[in-house]
Design a protein around this motif. Sequence first.
Motif, PDB file in Angstrom:
ATOM      1  N   GLN A   1       0.727  -1.160  -0.084  1.00  0.00           N
ATOM      2  CA  GLN A   1      -0.073   0.047   0.074  1.00  0.00           C
ATOM      3  C   GLN A   1       0.617   1.212  -0.106  1.00  0.00           C
ATOM      4  O   GLN A   1       0.216   2.163  -0.483  1.00  0.00           O
ATOM      5  CB  GLN A   1      -0.807  -0.109   1.258  1.00  0.00           C
ATOM      6  N   SER A   2       1.946   1.209   0.492  1.00  0.00           N
ATOM      7  CA  SER A   2       2.924   2.515   0.644  1.00  0.00           C
ATOM      8  C   SER A   2       4.033   2.414  -0.478  1.00  0.00           C
ATOM      9  O   SER A   2       4.440   3.547  -0.717  1.00  0.00           O
ATOM     10  CB  SER A   2       3.709   2.629   1.867  1.00  0.00           C
ATOM     11  N   ASP A   3       4.020   1.485  -1.366  1.00  0.00           N
ATOM     12  CA  ASP A   3       4.898   1.349  -2.547  1.00  0.00           C
ATOM     13  C   ASP A   3       4.722   2.424  -3.581  1.00  0.00           C
ATOM     14  O   ASP A   3       3.357   2.244  -4.012  1.00  0.00           O
ATOM     15  CB  ASP A   3       5.013   0.031  -2.909  1.00  0.00           C
ATOM     16  N   ALA A   4       5.416   2.895  -3.764  1.00  0.00           N
ATOM     17  CA  ALA A   4       5.228   4.049  -4.690  1.00  0.00           C
ATOM     18  C   ALA A   4       4.615   3.455  -6.254  1.00  0.00           C
ATOM     19  O   ALA A   4       4.084   4.395  -7.049  1.00  0.00           O
ATOM     20  CB  ALA A   4       6.583   4.914  -5.093  1.00  0.00           C
ATOM     21  N   ASN A   5       5.333   2.229  -6.742  1.00  0.00           N
ATOM     22  CA  ASN A   5       5.103   1.739  -7.964  1.00  0.00           C
ATOM     23  C   ASN A   5       3.676   1.387  -7.808  1.00  0.00           C
ATOM     24  O   ASN A   5       2.897   1.461  -8.874  1.00  0.00           O
ATOM     25  CB  ASN A   5       5.903   0.555  -8.408  1.00  0.00           C
ATOM     26  N   VAL A   6       3.031   0.890  -6.704  1.00  0.00           N
ATOM     27  CA  VAL A   6       1.858   0.335  -6.749  1.00  0.00           C
ATOM     28  C   VAL A   6       1.033   1.597  -6.624  1.00  0.00           C
ATOM     29  O   VAL A   6      -0.285   1.503  -7.241  1.00  0.00           O
ATOM     30  CB  VAL A   6       1.490  -0.235  -5.148  1.00  0.00           C
ATOM     31  N   LYS A   7       1.198   2.670  -6.126  1.00  0.00           N
ATOM     32  CA  LYS A   7       0.398   3.883  -6.199  1.00  0.00           C
ATOM     33  C   LYS A   7       0.120   4.401  -7.536  1.00  0.00           C
ATOM     34  O   LYS A   7      -0.951   4.749  -7.953  1.00  0.00           O
ATOM     35  CB  LYS A   7       0.857   4.968  -5.319  1.00  0.00           C
ATOM     36  N   LYS A   8       1.304   3.988  -8.334  1.00  0.00           N
ATOM     37  CA  LYS A   8       1.132   4.688  -9.885  1.00  0.00           C
ATOM     38  C   LYS A   8       0.266   3.827 -10.564  1.00  0.00           C
ATOM     39  O   LYS A   8      -0.637   4.222 -11.562  1.00  0.00           O
ATOM     40  CB  LYS A   8       2.664   4.870 -10.460  1.00  0.00           C
ATOM     41  N   ILE A   9       0.424   2.457 -10.265  1.00  0.00           N
ATOM     42  CA  ILE A   9      -0.384   1.571 -10.864  1.00  0.00           C
ATOM     43  C   ILE A   9      -1.927   1.817 -10.514  1.00  0.00           C
ATOM     44  O   ILE A   9      -2.770   1.658 -11.375  1.00  0.00           O
ATOM     45  CB  ILE A   9      -0.010   0.101 -10.496  1.00  0.00           C
ATOM     46  N   SER A  10      -2.157   2.082  -9.222  1.00  0.00           N
ATOM     47  CA  SER A  10      -3.319   2.231  -8.784  1.00  0.00           C
ATOM     48  C   SER A  10      -4.134   3.516  -9.635  1.00  0.00           C
ATOM     49  O   SER A  10      -5.370   3.542 -10.158  1.00  0.00           O
ATOM     50  CB  SER A  10      -3.424   2.563  -7.192  1.00  0.00           C
ATOM     51  N   THR A  11      -3.200   4.581  -9.671  1.00  0.00           N
ATOM     52  CA  THR A  11      -3.923   5.700 -10.406  1.00  0.00           C
ATOM     53  C   THR A  11      -4.046   5.526 -11.941  1.00  0.00           C
ATOM     54  O   THR A  11      -5.143   5.801 -12.451  1.00  0.00           O
ATOM     55  CB  THR A  11      -2.694   6.783 -10.481  1.00  0.00           C
ATOM     56  N   TYR A  12      -3.156   4.724 -12.367  1.00  0.00           N
ATOM     57  CA  TYR A  12      -3.309   4.208 -14.029  1.00  0.00           C
ATOM     58  C   TYR A  12      -4.647   3.389 -14.124  1.00  0.00           C
ATOM     59  O   TYR A  12      -5.320   3.639 -15.162  1.00  0.00           O
ATOM     60  CB  TYR A  12      -2.086   3.665 -14.381  1.00  0.00           C
ATOM     61  N   ILE A  13      -4.848   2.584 -13.311  1.00  0.00           N
ATOM     62  CA  ILE A  13      -5.987   1.528 -13.492  1.00  0.00           C
ATOM     63  C   ILE A  13      -7.315   2.483 -13.199  1.00  0.00           C
ATOM     64  O   ILE A  13      -8.348   2.336 -14.297  1.00  0.00           O
ATOM     65  CB  ILE A  13      -6.132   0.392 -12.364  1.00  0.00           C
TER      66      ILE A  13
END
Length: 685
Positions: free
Chosen positions: A333-345
Amino acid sequence: MSQKGKIGVTTENIFPVIKKFLYSDHEIFLREMVSNAVDASQKLKTLAVQGDFKGEMGELKVCVSLDEKAKTLTISDRGIGMTEEEIDKYINQIAFSGVTDFLEKYKDNANAIIGHFGLGFYSSFMVSDRVDIITKSYKEGAKAVKWSCDGSPEFELEEVEKADRGTDIVLHISDDCKEFLDKYKITELLNKYCKFMAVPVVFGKKTEWKDGKQVDTKEDNIINNVEPLWTKTPSSLKDEDYKNFYRALYPMQDEPLFWIHLNVDYPFNLTGILYFPRIQNNIELQRNKIQLYCNQVFVTDQVEGIVPDFLTLLHGVIDSPDIPLNVSRSYLQSDANVKKISTYITKKVADRLAQTFKDDRKDYEQKWDNLKLFINYGMLSQEDFYDRAKDFALFKDVEGKYFTMEEYKTLIKDEQTDKDGKLVYLYATDKDEQYTYIKAAQDKGYNVLMMDGQLDTPIVSMLEQKLEKCSFARVDADIVDRLIVKDDAKKETLEKDKSDNLSQVFRSQLPKLDKKEFYVEVEALGEQNQPVIITQSEYMRRMKQMSQFQPGMSFYSQMPDSYNLVLNSNHPLIKKVLDDEEAKNADALKPIISELKGQEARLAALHQAQNKKKPEEITQEEKDDVANTQKAIDEQRNKKNEILNDYAKGNKIVHQLIDLALLQNGMLKGKALDDFLKRSVDLIK
């Protein structure tokens, strides 16, 4: 040559930690073992492509086998294998420092320990008394070696005979983990964690029915699909391919509405397929349907906090090498890449919905009832999604017609703008139960929305904040003329004495219903409207509904439902009751009313006189005079009410009108309903 040694850790308690603190997640050991075997096979392919391996590659597969008698579980591959030096480097040297801090920080989180410190192989000790590694490197002239460890820092390493390259990991399963010697349990775990790994994973042989029993065939039982649909080019796939894959993922689910094939390689790598299921009225049961993968290795299906909350209602697969494997959800949840992926989806989902709406609005409208919950949830929980969704979120009216927010505003602005310039959106939640109220609004030229969804109450409150100068009101929240007030012109009103008497007649006969309160008022509604109408405060009803979503508002749920019983003084039946009451009670009420008015006048005079004095100047005698006068007034009112109550008890029209109003609102049940039916027959005779 055999050797003994100690595994390179700075403390000797790493294995008890693995055993104790990782136990709750112990089933992931199988994913780690198979994943390592797949990696070894993939690396051999890469070496062959690069020309660094020129030997015969043969069939690359990972084999999982059970020996219940020997109590072993073995994972074998024909990958790159390891030399003695590589075992010493990758197995014997656990490369991390500050073990004390590590234990304190990660003792409660299995995935965090394994992923963060590269301890994937050591997860095998969660279920094993001893682990053997029998391995032979692909390198020319390499000798096979066997490494053994019983869960202490002590290990043994010796040369052995092994015909083929690759690695066998032999787990000697602990007595307290016997479940992992059950083939059905292993099948379950392989299907959960390994069903899309990139190298064939074999577990036993396929079976067939023969001579009345299941018997093994010679064909390998391959449990995985090495080329799942999301790894393929979208242009090469047909609709039926996507539907078949959905059926494979969710065998018992209805066919999806549509899907999104994700495929991006910048600024991060991501593939996947997200399906829009047919969601109706249960949010919770639909969660945990998105499966998260890293290079076709299963990570988790609990994606809350990893993707936006509303996206957890979607089904499907997300795969990204940029998602860290084997780490905790809090780390994800705090990983920067995961946050980018979340925004993209989120953006891709909004774009797909917008395009679907634009390309085929009729088809989109037909799917709206299934999409509505998902889109409403997104607008409520994700600010940036609301900004996108407001152009393809729809209103549906009671006639089944669909409108965008802007279209609906244009439709109603002329008729449904009140005297203060506020646009009033009328809505119903049950077309049949609220039919009378809907028709009254339609007779006025108003349009009524259908808002019967699970999230419509919070959506209404949100839209009142988002949309300019507007309010929402349920059609039964008040009489129609007060739902949209057009002017301040005073309407005809009944004389106060008559209004009070009429109210008391009906109030006295209202039933005592659990957690329900009734207030009676008299209003001139015109001869064509109903004689008695029950309305419910928009504010209080909405607060009670909102309390279901917001725990801090739970006190509203404890409050009784509050209803207004509105008597239409223009209706002939109400006039008949009033005339009859006056005719039968006039003589009895005349002296009481006369006395009551005299006492009320006296009380008003006393108050007027005392208002001219300071509180300390008012004598006790004067205070007693006020109290005695008020007591006399209460006595006369009680006498008056007793006479009106006795009259009302025997008036069948009063009871019939009350019961009709209750029946219309679903509040007439049991004995009261039976009495109503009998009375109805008597009135018809």
